[in-house]
Design a protein around this motif. Structure first.
Motif, mmCIF file in Angstrom:
data_model
loop_
_atom_site.group_PDB
_atom_site.id
_atom_site.type_symbol
_atom_site.label_atom_id
_atom_site.label_comp_id
_atom_site.label_asym_id
_atom_site.label_seq_id
_atom_site.Cartn_x
_atom_site.Cartn_y
_atom_site.Cartn_z
ATOM 1 N N THR A 68 0.844 -1.193 0.000
ATOM 2 C CA THR A 68 0.000 0.000 0.000
ATOM 3 C C THR A 68 0.878 1.241 0.000
ATOM 4 O O THR A 68 1.806 1.350 0.807
ATOM 5 N N VAL A 69 0.582 2.155 -0.907
ATOM 6 C CA VAL A 69 1.323 3.404 -1.013
ATOM 7 C C VAL A 69 0.485 4.546 -0.464
ATOM 8 O O VAL A 69 -0.733 4.597 -0.697
ATOM 9 N N SER A 70 1.134 5.454 0.244
ATOM 10 C CA SER A 70 0.456 6.649 0.738
ATOM 11 C C SER A 70 1.442 7.809 0.700
ATOM 12 O O SER A 70 2.644 7.610 0.541
ATOM 13 N N ARG A 71 0.909 9.009 0.861
ATOM 14 C CA ARG A 71 1.774 10.176 0.831
ATOM 15 C C ARG A 71 1.312 11.203 1.846
ATOM 16 O O ARG A 71 0.115 11.298 2.146
ATOM 17 N N ASP A 72 2.261 11.969 2.358
ATOM 18 C CA ASP A 72 1.994 13.081 3.270
ATOM 19 C C ASP A 72 2.711 14.285 2.692
ATOM 20 O O ASP A 72 3.918 14.452 2.884
ATOM 21 N N ASN A 73 1.973 15.109 1.956
ATOM 22 C CA ASN A 73 2.607 16.235 1.269
ATOM 23 C C ASN A 73 3.190 17.246 2.252
ATOM 24 O O ASN A 73 4.217 17.866 1.972
ATOM 25 N N ALA A 74 2.547 17.428 3.392
ATOM 26 C CA ALA A 74 3.051 18.390 4.377
ATOM 27 C C ALA A 74 4.436 17.983 4.886
ATOM 28 O O ALA A 74 5.294 18.831 5.138
ATOM 29 N N LYS A 75 4.652 16.694 5.013
ATOM 30 C CA LYS A 75 5.942 16.185 5.489
ATOM 31 C C LYS A 75 6.881 15.853 4.336
ATOM 32 O O LYS A 75 8.028 15.455 4.570
ATOM 33 N N LYS A 76 6.385 15.978 3.113
ATOM 34 C CA LYS A 76 7.172 15.643 1.921
ATOM 35 C C LYS A 76 7.661 14.203 2.004
ATOM 36 O O LYS A 76 8.842 13.908 1.779
ATOM 37 N N MET A 77 6.722 13.311 2.313
ATOM 38 C CA MET A 77 7.046 11.898 2.472
ATOM 39 C C MET A 77 6.069 11.042 1.676
ATOM 40 O O MET A 77 4.880 11.359 1.561
ATOM 41 N N VAL A 78 6.590 9.945 1.152
ATOM 42 C CA VAL A 78 5.776 8.911 0.531
ATOM 43 C C VAL A 78 6.155 7.589 1.184
ATOM 44 O O VAL A 78 7.333 7.349 1.468
ATOM 45 N N TYR A 79 5.161 6.740 1.418
ATOM 46 C CA TYR A 79 5.385 5.505 2.138
ATOM 47 C C TYR A 79 4.964 4.293 1.305
ATOM 48 O O TYR A 79 4.010 4.372 0.520
ATOM 49 N N LEU A 80 5.672 3.210 1.518
ATOM 50 C CA LEU A 80 5.311 1.929 0.914
ATOM 51 C C LEU A 80 5.184 0.912 2.042
ATOM 52 O O LEU A 80 6.182 0.480 2.602
ATOM 53 N N GLN A 81 3.943 0.577 2.383
ATOM 54 C CA GLN A 81 3.679 -0.432 3.396
ATOM 55 C C GLN A 81 3.639 -1.789 2.729
ATOM 56 O O GLN A 81 2.848 -2.006 1.807
ATOM 57 N N MET A 82 4.490 -2.688 3.189
ATOM 58 C CA MET A 82 4.594 -4.012 2.576
ATOM 59 C C MET A 82 4.237 -5.073 3.610
ATOM 60 O O MET A 82 4.882 -5.160 4.660
ATOM 61 N N ASN A 83 3.223 -5.853 3.309
ATOM 62 C CA ASN A 83 2.756 -6.905 4.200
ATOM 63 C C ASN A 83 2.914 -8.275 3.540
ATOM 64 O O ASN A 83 3.106 -8.370 2.326
ATOM 65 N N SER A 84 2.845 -9.311 4.346
ATOM 66 C CA SER A 84 2.932 -10.687 3.851
ATOM 67 C C SER A 84 4.139 -10.871 2.940
ATOM 68 O O SER A 84 4.038 -11.424 1.842
ATOM 69 N N LEU A 85 5.266 -10.399 3.414
ATOM 70 C CA LEU A 85 6.466 -10.437 2.586
ATOM 71 C C LEU A 85 6.947 -11.863 2.362
ATOM 72 O O LEU A 85 6.821 -12.734 3.239
ATOM 73 N N GLU A 86 7.485 -12.067 1.178
ATOM 74 C CA GLU A 86 7.966 -13.372 0.747
ATOM 75 C C GLU A 86 9.433 -13.253 0.376
ATOM 76 O O GLU A 86 9.910 -12.157 0.051
ATOM 77 N N PRO A 87 10.162 -14.363 0.397
ATOM 78 C CA PRO A 87 11.576 -14.285 -0.019
ATOM 79 C C PRO A 87 11.758 -13.662 -1.399
ATOM 80 O O PRO A 87 12.780 -12.999 -1.650
ATOM 81 N N GLU A 88 10.770 -13.844 -2.269
ATOM 82 C CA GLU A 88 10.855 -13.277 -3.623
ATOM 83 C C GLU A 88 10.774 -11.763 -3.630
ATOM 84 O O GLU A 88 11.032 -11.114 -4.649
ATOM 85 N N ASP A 89 10.413 -11.165 -2.499
ATOM 86 C CA ASP A 89 10.373 -9.703 -2.399
ATOM 87 C C ASP A 89 11.743 -9.119 -2.055
ATOM 88 O O ASP A 89 11.896 -7.892 -2.002
ATOM 89 N N THR A 90 12.729 -9.956 -1.823
ATOM 90 C CA THR A 90 14.069 -9.485 -1.527
ATOM 91 C C THR A 90 14.635 -8.709 -2.703
ATOM 92 O O THR A 90 14.679 -9.217 -3.832
ATOM 93 N N ALA A 91 15.045 -7.475 -2.453
ATOM 94 C CA ALA A 91 15.534 -6.601 -3.520
ATOM 95 C C ALA A 91 15.967 -5.275 -2.912
ATOM 96 O O ALA A 91 15.728 -5.013 -1.734
ATOM 97 N N VAL A 92 16.588 -4.454 -3.732
ATOM 98 C CA VAL A 92 16.789 -3.051 -3.391
ATOM 99 C C VAL A 92 15.576 -2.284 -3.887
ATOM 100 O O VAL A 92 15.183 -2.427 -5.040
ATOM 101 N N TYR A 93 14.991 -1.504 -2.991
ATOM 102 C CA TYR A 93 13.773 -0.758 -3.308
ATOM 103 C C TYR A 93 14.108 0.716 -3.510
ATOM 104 O O TYR A 93 14.854 1.305 -2.719
ATOM 105 N N TYR A 94 13.529 1.279 -4.560
ATOM 106 C CA TYR A 94 13.782 2.662 -4.927
ATOM 107 C C TYR A 94 12.472 3.438 -5.027
ATOM 108 O O TYR A 94 11.452 2.902 -5.480
ATOM 109 N N CYS A 95 12.529 4.722 -4.681
ATOM 110 C CA CYS A 95 11.458 5.622 -5.058
ATOM 111 C C CYS A 95 11.991 6.541 -6.158
ATOM 112 O O CYS A 95 13.206 6.782 -6.258
ATOM 113 N N ALA A 96 11.071 7.015 -6.978
ATOM 114 C CA ALA A 96 11.466 7.806 -8.136
ATOM 115 C C ALA A 96 10.344 8.763 -8.506
ATOM 116 O O ALA A 96 9.174 8.520 -8.192
#
Length: 125
Positions: A68-96
């Motif tokens: 789930t992605v969300s954003r807080d413009n006042a704080k200039k932040m974007v979030y990526l909530q990741m649940n039920s993680l699996e070994p296949e989710d192993t990676a370097v994560y980037y925002c762009a």
């Protein structure tokens, strides 16, 4: 100069959760859409999600219902909530950020101009 900095990565057990953060500096966050990508060793960079400046969100099918992605413009932040993680989710994560306030039609890295340095997520028991 627009700068993006990811944080929140780490080691988590299968089935666990993590919340990644993307901090924006240099400009106001409001005008920018923000995308999340990941790259596993030996694989191409993969687009996961994008949130527009208005809050509309698109997801890659494989992460729908788990991420789930969300954003807080006042704080200039974007979030990526990741649940039920699996070994296949192993990676370097980037925002762009793409050049426009709306998300590009496709989750392609070529459509994004500004990138963070990435944060490592490892899912392992």
């Amino acid at each position: 100069q627009l700068q993006l900095v990811e944080s929140g990565g780490g080691l988590v057990q299968p089935g666990g959760s993590l919340r990644l953060s993307c901090a924006l500096s240099g400009f106001f966050l409001d005008p920018y859409a923000i995308g999340w990508f990941r790259q596993a060793p030996g694989k191409e960079r993969e687009g996961l999600s994008c949130i527009s400046n208005s809050g509309a969100v698109t997801y890659k099918d494989s992460v729908k219902g788990r991420f789930t992605v969300s954003r807080d413009n006042a704080k200039k932040m974007v979030y990526l909530q990741m649940n039920s993680l699996e070994p296949e989710d192993t990676a370097v994560y980037y925002c762009a950020a793409p050049p426009d306030s709306d998300c590009p039609l496709h989750l392609r890295s070529d459509d994004y101009d500004y990138w963070g340095q990435g944060t490592q997520v490892t899912v392992s028991s």
